[in-house]
Design a protein around this motif. Structure first.
Motif, PDB file in Angstrom:
ATOM      1  N   TYR A 236       0.782  -1.003   0.061  1.00  0.00           N
ATOM      2  CA  TYR A 236       0.229   0.063   0.108  1.00  0.00           C
ATOM      3  C   TYR A 236       0.359   1.587  -0.119  1.00  0.00           C
ATOM      4  O   TYR A 236       0.065   2.302  -0.597  1.00  0.00           O
ATOM      5  N   ARG A 237       1.899   0.880   0.052  1.00  0.00           N
ATOM      6  CA  ARG A 237       2.967   2.447   0.368  1.00  0.00           C
ATOM      7  C   ARG A 237       3.399   3.018  -0.857  1.00  0.00           C
ATOM      8  O   ARG A 237       3.323   3.777  -1.627  1.00  0.00           O
ATOM      9  N   ARG A 238       3.270   2.106  -1.929  1.00  0.00           N
ATOM     10  CA  ARG A 238       2.831   2.207  -3.645  1.00  0.00           C
ATOM     11  C   ARG A 238       1.246   3.020  -3.645  1.00  0.00           C
ATOM     12  O   ARG A 238       1.729   3.671  -4.779  1.00  0.00           O
ATOM     13  N   GLY A 239       0.524   2.240  -3.643  1.00  0.00           N
ATOM     14  CA  GLY A 239      -0.754   2.864  -4.012  1.00  0.00           C
ATOM     15  C   GLY A 239      -2.035   3.139  -2.634  1.00  0.00           C
ATOM     16  O   GLY A 239      -2.671   2.117  -2.920  1.00  0.00           O
ATOM     17  N   TRP A 240      -1.549   4.049  -1.710  1.00  0.00           N
ATOM     18  CA  TRP A 240      -1.723   4.044  -0.715  1.00  0.00           C
ATOM     19  C   TRP A 240      -3.598   4.822  -1.228  1.00  0.00           C
ATOM     20  O   TRP A 240      -5.081   4.275  -0.834  1.00  0.00           O
ATOM     21  N   LEU A 241      -4.049   4.754  -2.456  1.00  0.00           N
ATOM     22  CA  LEU A 241      -4.813   5.815  -2.887  1.00  0.00           C
ATOM     23  C   LEU A 241      -6.101   4.590  -2.586  1.00  0.00           C
ATOM     24  O   LEU A 241      -7.256   4.721  -2.394  1.00  0.00           O
ATOM     25  N   ILE A 242      -6.324   3.292  -3.008  1.00  0.00           N
ATOM     26  CA  ILE A 242      -6.691   2.275  -3.011  1.00  0.00           C
ATOM     27  C   ILE A 242      -7.572   1.996  -1.782  1.00  0.00           C
ATOM     28  O   ILE A 242      -8.206   1.870  -1.892  1.00  0.00           O
ATOM     29  N   LEU A 243      -6.998   1.975  -0.943  1.00  0.00           N
ATOM     30  CA  LEU A 243      -6.976   2.054   0.696  1.00  0.00           C
ATOM     31  C   LEU A 243      -8.743   2.770   1.322  1.00  0.00           C
ATOM     32  O   LEU A 243      -9.026   2.424   1.470  1.00  0.00           O
ATOM     33  N   LEU A 244      -8.654   4.086  -0.037  1.00  0.00           N
ATOM     34  CA  LEU A 244      -9.558   5.243   0.408  1.00  0.00           C
ATOM     35  C   LEU A 244     -11.043   4.090  -0.213  1.00  0.00           C
ATOM     36  O   LEU A 244     -12.241   4.959   0.024  1.00  0.00           O
ATOM     37  N   SER A 245     -10.645   3.820  -0.956  1.00  0.00           N
ATOM     38  CA  SER A 245     -12.583   3.184  -1.603  1.00  0.00           C
ATOM     39  C   SER A 245     -13.100   2.990  -1.210  1.00  0.00           C
ATOM     40  O   SER A 245     -14.356   3.409  -1.487  1.00  0.00           O
ATOM     41  N   GLY A 246     -13.247   2.411   0.159  1.00  0.00           N
ATOM     42  CA  GLY A 246     -14.452   1.474   0.498  1.00  0.00           C
ATOM     43  C   GLY A 246     -14.553   3.075   1.327  1.00  0.00           C
ATOM     44  O   GLY A 246     -16.032   2.620   1.665  1.00  0.00           O
ATOM     45  N   PHE A 247     -14.037   3.757   2.386  1.00  0.00           N
ATOM     46  CA  PHE A 247     -14.395   4.634   2.954  1.00  0.00           C
ATOM     47  C   PHE A 247     -15.245   5.554   2.167  1.00  0.00           C
ATOM     48  O   PHE A 247     -16.416   6.386   2.784  1.00  0.00           O
ATOM     49  N   PHE A 248     -15.371   6.256   0.650  1.00  0.00           N
ATOM     50  CA  PHE A 248     -16.456   6.699  -0.302  1.00  0.00           C
ATOM     51  C   PHE A 248     -17.579   6.884  -0.076  1.00  0.00           C
ATOM     52  O   PHE A 248     -18.212   7.835   0.162  1.00  0.00           O
ATOM     53  N   GLU A 249     -18.580   5.735  -0.624  1.00  0.00           N
ATOM     54  CA  GLU A 249     -19.379   4.942  -0.077  1.00  0.00           C
ATOM     55  C   GLU A 249     -19.854   5.610   1.357  1.00  0.00           C
ATOM     56  O   GLU A 249     -21.328   6.711   1.214  1.00  0.00           O
ATOM     57  N   PRO A 250     -19.842   5.507   2.493  1.00  0.00           N
ATOM     58  CA  PRO A 250     -20.653   5.397   3.744  1.00  0.00           C
ATOM     59  C   PRO A 250     -20.982   7.384   3.856  1.00  0.00           C
ATOM     60  O   PRO A 250     -21.850   7.891   4.362  1.00  0.00           O
ATOM     61  N   LEU A 251     -19.595   7.633   3.243  1.00  0.00           N
ATOM     62  CA  LEU A 251     -18.997   9.259   3.292  1.00  0.00           C
ATOM     63  C   LEU A 251     -19.803   9.804   2.227  1.00  0.00           C
ATOM     64  O   LEU A 251     -20.741  10.698   3.007  1.00  0.00           O
ATOM     65  N   LEU A 252     -20.426   9.596   1.457  1.00  0.00           N
ATOM     66  CA  LEU A 252     -21.710  10.263   0.217  1.00  0.00           C
ATOM     67  C   LEU A 252     -22.487  10.508   1.523  1.00  0.00           C
ATOM     68  O   LEU A 252     -23.686  11.355   1.019  1.00  0.00           O
ATOM     69  N   TYR A 253     -23.024   9.288   1.322  1.00  0.00           N
ATOM     70  CA  TYR A 253     -24.208   9.057   2.270  1.00  0.00           C
ATOM     71  C   TYR A 253     -24.188   9.726   3.249  1.00  0.00           C
ATOM     72  O   TYR A 253     -25.370  10.407   3.563  1.00  0.00           O
ATOM     73  N   LEU A 254     -23.600  10.074   4.219  1.00  0.00           N
ATOM     74  CA  LEU A 254     -23.443  10.880   5.024  1.00  0.00           C
ATOM     75  C   LEU A 254     -23.634  12.450   4.587  1.00  0.00           C
ATOM     76  O   LEU A 254     -24.481  13.071   5.092  1.00  0.00           O
ATOM     77  N   LEU A 255     -23.085  12.608   3.453  1.00  0.00           N
ATOM     78  CA  LEU A 255     -23.266  13.882   3.580  1.00  0.00           C
ATOM     79  C   LEU A 255     -24.542  14.526   2.253  1.00  0.00           C
ATOM     80  O   LEU A 255     -25.135  15.467   2.588  1.00  0.00           O
TER      81      LEU A 255
END
Lengths: 270, 326
Positions: A34-53
């Motif tokens: 993940y040191r090289r591809g840390w962005l992919i870590l965030l993938s599962g985080f956006f869905e609930p975040l968008l719901y919240l917003l």
């Protein structure tokens, strides 16, 4: 004495349960990746975040306040911990289903690891541990977002982080155990078929009282027990029932871990 | 430093020379998968510092044997002891003292060459600092310094194989298991690998090698067994097997496809033994040129004739009645 019968549990149980030094190596490995591809870590985080917003922007005002434990909360305050729990579930499921399948079937990673002093139990606990870390990161990011939006109702909120990590542990264990039974990528179609209903019907969006005579079914959802824990911490409203919720999650975690270890051993050490 | 013998002196130097306990000892070793018997009661003893080969066609049971020795496959029946330990109870310790180069590279494709070595060392509980030093040394050893920070996906087959070998050495193994180390490599890459393996052997590492290449077995192995259908059909040094089972030289003659067998009566008495293949005849003799002269004297004119040194492939052919690579 039958040495195979003795060695099998020996190989799984003490190492997996008592030593975390070796399992940590799997987390170390994930850190390299993940040191090289840390962005992919965030993938599962956006869905609930968008719901919240989305709920915060419009829905919350329409729904009005919700009463819990003699106190009233705005709807977005009520929903936020549910979404945080869902984010933790997503993190764990992403990490321990398709990823694990790839490592078992395609990259042969585990075969290489099992040729070293690492055991199947070390591999399973290590991968699940990595998923718990990911869930924890999601939970922290989500908590900070909630705080920025003024949705943190109680200082007990800090306890929502370990609660989210327990959710991660449960779903990582169950997800990994399930993955060991999958034969092809098509089988992964079932993963959202399981996680989506859990996401929608685990008191995430409305309290248990709204489910009427179906309330007992909600109790079958592991995420429900997780949502209740996170919400209790976030709102600072709880009672003795949280012991039961913790027990369910811990129990499922242990079962999932044991099954995952056993199955990896079966699949790869033939 | 490479010269300090970073491979494998532990088991050798600490023990008195007299005490040559076998590194691997198998008695009536059996591996079954359901109804299929992959290994059917083999006896093997491998001593420290030896380069030992398992030779045989695909499906002979070589890999199953290797996996049992590697403690990643439970023994079905019989006894197996490695470093005088029992794989079913001491697998973790045994695996910690050996290095494995599997048949198909199992490199961590998500990582670079250096990271592959680093994390692999960590699985053996080696400290980060030691891993780094060791990784650099091994990358140098397999001549991949310029690929140090490349993802392993971008490497050629031969380079990947060399990474596999480097990785298997990260824990200074006393025993090295090499399952078909050069299958699928071009001749140049094979020779680079052979050279590295020979250097490792010089430093005292015990090596167990499976191969279905005769020349590889002759190059690398002090002693070998020929396996067929899960059983050992011959055992000895490469040269010993050749002298025991066949003659020193082979005269290969071709009379055209399908016409070889008809020539047999005319060839009576030539060479010590004649093997009939669909496309050619193999005439075994200590002096191949003499056999060829005899053919000329009898005025037998083949389409082509070739005298060569006999090889393990010929031994295999004699022992099993068929060619090795099918």
């Amino acid at each position: 004495m039958n040495t195979h019968a003795v060695s099998l549990p020996l190989r799984i149980v003490p190492t997996a349960m008592l030593s975390i030094r070796r399992p940590q190596r799997m987390i170390e490995r994930s850190a390299y990746v993940y040191r090289r591809g840390w962005l992919i870590l965030l993938s599962g985080f956006f869905e609930p975040l968008l719901y919240l917003l989305s709920i915060r922007v419009g829905l919350s005002a329409l729904v009005g306040d919700i009463e819990m434990g003699g106190r009233t909360f705005s709807y977005d305050e009520f929903v936020a911990p549910g979404l945080m729990a869902a984010a933790a579930m997503n993190g764990a499921v992403f990490e321990c289903t398709a990823n694990v399948f790839y490592k078992i079937k395609h990259s042969k990673l585990y075969e290489a690891v099992l040729a070293t002093p690492m055991s199947a139990g070390d591999v399973a606990l290590g991968e699940i541990g990595g998923a718990v870390v990911r869930s924890g990161l999601y939970a922290i990011a989500f908590a900070i977002t909630m705080w920025a939006l003024g949705l943190v109702a109680s200082p007990w909120m800090v306890l929502a982080i370990p609660a989210a990590m327990l959710i991660g542990f449960t779903f990582a264990s169950l997800g990994m155990a399930l993955t060991t039974f999958m034969r092809s990528w098509e089988d992964f179609e079932y993963v959202p078929a399981i996680t989506l209903p859990l996401f929608l019907f685990s008191t995430t969006f409305y309290p248990l009282s709204q489910y009427g005579e179906w309330a007992w079914m909600v109790g079958l959802s592991p995420l429900y027990h997780g949502v209740e824990l996170v919400r209790a911490a976030d709102l600072g409203v709880w009672d003795g029932s949280i012991i039961g919720h913790i027990a369910v999650l811990v129990g499922l975690s242990v079962v999932g871990l044991a099954v995952a270890s056993r199955r990896i051993e079966r699949l790869l050490l033939t | 430093m490479l010269e300090s013998g970073y491979v494998a002196c532990r088991g050798l130097c600490d023990t008195p020379v007299m005490d040559v306990r076998p590194v691997i000892m198998a008695r009536s070793l059996v591996k079954r998968f359901g109804d299929f018997t992959a290994v059917n009661g083999i006896d093997v003893e491998i001593v420290p510092g030896e380069a030992f080969g398992f030779l045989g066609p695909n499906g002979a049971g070589k890999t199953s044997t290797m996996r049992m020795i590697g403690c990643v496959s439970p023994v079905t029946d019989g006894d197996l002891r490695i470093f005088d330990l029992d794989p079913s109870t001491d697998g973790r310790e045994i695996r910690g003292r050996m290095g494995v180069v599997p048949q198909l590279d199992q490199l961590d494709t998500e990582l670079t060459v250096a990271e592959n070595l680093l994390i692999y060392g960590r699985y053996f509980d080696i400290s980060r600092r030691d891993c780094r030093a060791k990784a650099d040394e091994l990358i140098e050893f397999v001549q991949l310094a310029e690929k140090r920070d490349s993802k392993v996906d971008s490497l050629s087959g031969g380079q990947k194989r060399r990474v596999s070998i480097a990785r298997s050495l990260i824990n200074d193994p006393e025993l090295l298991l090499l399952d078909e180390p050069t299958t699928g490599l071009d001749p140049q890459a094979r020779h680079v690998l052979w050279d590295r393996l020979y250097q490792l052997k010089e430093r005292g590492a015990t090596q167990v090698i499976t191969t279905h290449f005769m020349d590889e077995a002759e190059q690398l192995c002090d002693r070998l067994v020929v396996m067929d259908g899960g059983e050992i059909v011959a055992e000895g040094s490469p040269q010993g097997l050749i002298t025991e089972h066949i003659r020193r030289e082979v005269l290969e003659v071709r009379f055209g496809y399908g016409r070889n067998e008809q020539q047999l009566p005319a060839l009576d008495g030539v060479g010590s033994r004649i093997e009939v293949l669909p496309d050619r005849l193999l005439i075994y003799d200590d002096d191949g040129d003499a056999a060829l002269s005899e053919l000329h004297r009898r005025e037998i004119v083949p389409e082509s004739a070739l005298v060569r040194r006999s090889s393990l492939e010929d031994v295999f052919l004699k022992l099993t009645g068929r060619t090795l690579i099918e």
